[in-house]
Write a protein that holds these residues in place. Sequence first.
Motif, PDB file in Angstrom:
ATOM      1  N   UNK A 179       0.984  -1.283   0.075  1.00 16.78           N
ATOM      2  CA  UNK A 179       0.189  -0.107   0.230  1.00 16.78           C
ATOM      3  C   UNK A 179       0.846   1.179   0.056  1.00 16.78           C
ATOM      4  N   UNK A 180       0.805   2.004  -0.231  1.00 18.73           N
ATOM      5  CA  UNK A 180       1.467   3.773  -0.450  1.00 18.73           C
ATOM      6  C   UNK A 180       2.427   3.992   0.598  1.00 18.73           C
ATOM      7  N   UNK A 181       1.362   4.548   1.219  1.00 21.94           N
ATOM      8  CA  UNK A 181       1.225   5.202   2.721  1.00 21.94           C
ATOM      9  C   UNK A 181       2.112   3.667   2.959  1.00 21.94           C
ATOM     10  N   UNK A 182       2.625   2.693   3.337  1.00 23.89           N
ATOM     11  CA  UNK A 182       2.743   1.919   4.133  1.00 23.89           C
ATOM     12  C   UNK A 182       4.260   1.693   3.605  1.00 23.89           C
ATOM     13  N   UNK A 183       3.964   1.671   2.174  1.00 22.13           N
ATOM     14  CA  UNK A 183       6.583   1.560   1.585  1.00 22.13           C
ATOM     15  C   UNK A 183       6.767   3.006   1.245  1.00 22.13           C
ATOM     16  N   UNK A 184       5.827   3.858   0.341  1.00 26.27           N
ATOM     17  CA  UNK A 184       6.483   4.783   0.056  1.00 26.27           C
ATOM     18  C   UNK A 184       7.813   5.572   1.199  1.00 26.27           C
ATOM     19  N   UNK A 185       8.959   6.278   0.773  1.00 25.72           N
ATOM     20  CA  UNK A 185       9.600   7.051   1.567  1.00 25.72           C
ATOM     21  C   UNK A 185      10.561   8.044   0.732  1.00 25.72           C
ATOM     22  N   UNK A 186      10.436   8.892   1.123  1.00 30.15           N
ATOM     23  CA  UNK A 186      11.620   9.890   0.811  1.00 30.15           C
ATOM     24  C   UNK A 186      12.845   9.736   0.893  1.00 30.15           C
ATOM     25  N   UNK A 187      13.770  10.059   0.228  1.00 31.11           N
ATOM     26  CA  UNK A 187      15.073   9.752  -0.122  1.00 31.11           C
ATOM     27  C   UNK A 187      15.608  10.688  -1.230  1.00 31.11           C
TER      28      UNK A 187
END
Length: 331
Positions: A11-19
Amino acid sequence: MKAIVFDKIGLPAEVLQLRDIPVPDIKDNEVLVRTVSASINPGDFLFIQNLYPAPKRPVFPQQIAGNHGAGIIEKTGKNVSLPVGTYVAFSYYNTWAEYVAVPAEWLMVLPAGYPIERAGQFMNAISAWDLLHDSGVQSGQWLALTAGNSSISMMVSQFAKNKGVHVISIVRKMNKTIDLKTAGASAVINLSDLQVNIREQIMEITGNKGLNGIIDNVGGPITGELIRSTAFGAKVIINGGMSPEKFELHNFDVLLNGIEIKSHVYRYFFTPPKKEDVSMLEEIAAVSGQAGFQAPIGGTHALEDFITAINESIHHPGSGKHVFNISDLHS
């Protein structure tokens, strides 16, 4: 550069990260685009969950999210004819980032004055144009749109009005900040306030002529009711599935009414723009770039604000399109 990435399916909210990751290198046939605007679309979430067909699949590690965007060419490969400084839109990969490496063949040149808030969602304008065309609805006939408050439905409605097509915009609830009739709708059906069944309402609105086309972005039981409200020979375009519910039809609902049901896959999903598409793309940009053209923005976000942007897009889709404003057009 900053980019929103993911290393696994989920799910997007669970796997996305800002790097912070390196600015991409470009090949001879590619350009480096400084991203100005990138839209957030349901299809982006399908990509993150690996639900798109091949070859549109994530590649790990550190897959950058986002499929549609716009920006300024900062650097070109030796086989590229477009000059540095060209304003472009594109449907490709990796758009939720400060810079994107894009093969030149995938670029669509935008006019200099094209509004930034619409540039990042230029693919929605193309899809709206195609949906109206594929519906086959002619001037004076009736077209129903579900998810009437959505950006793409509002674009279809405005293109339809320009062609003399009557639009019934169907919403689950009214959005007080959006006037659908000024955006091309001849009538609006608010499902939360409907006093009769939807077929009765449609027949009253159309003078018992029925619908000549349906563009459905939602699904669920309402789709079946709409199909049973059509004139003979109507076309039904399935463009989304926001409802978890199914619709039901009998074979005779389709057969005895000459109904054609087809899916819509957005243009340039598998292949880049063709040379013969240029005049069409220029016409779409000319119409959608007009001052009065409406493409409501639910929110603009920095990349750092991606959690809010994602959650708002998922949980409040009727509030307007959410976009990442990543850099200034003239910086």
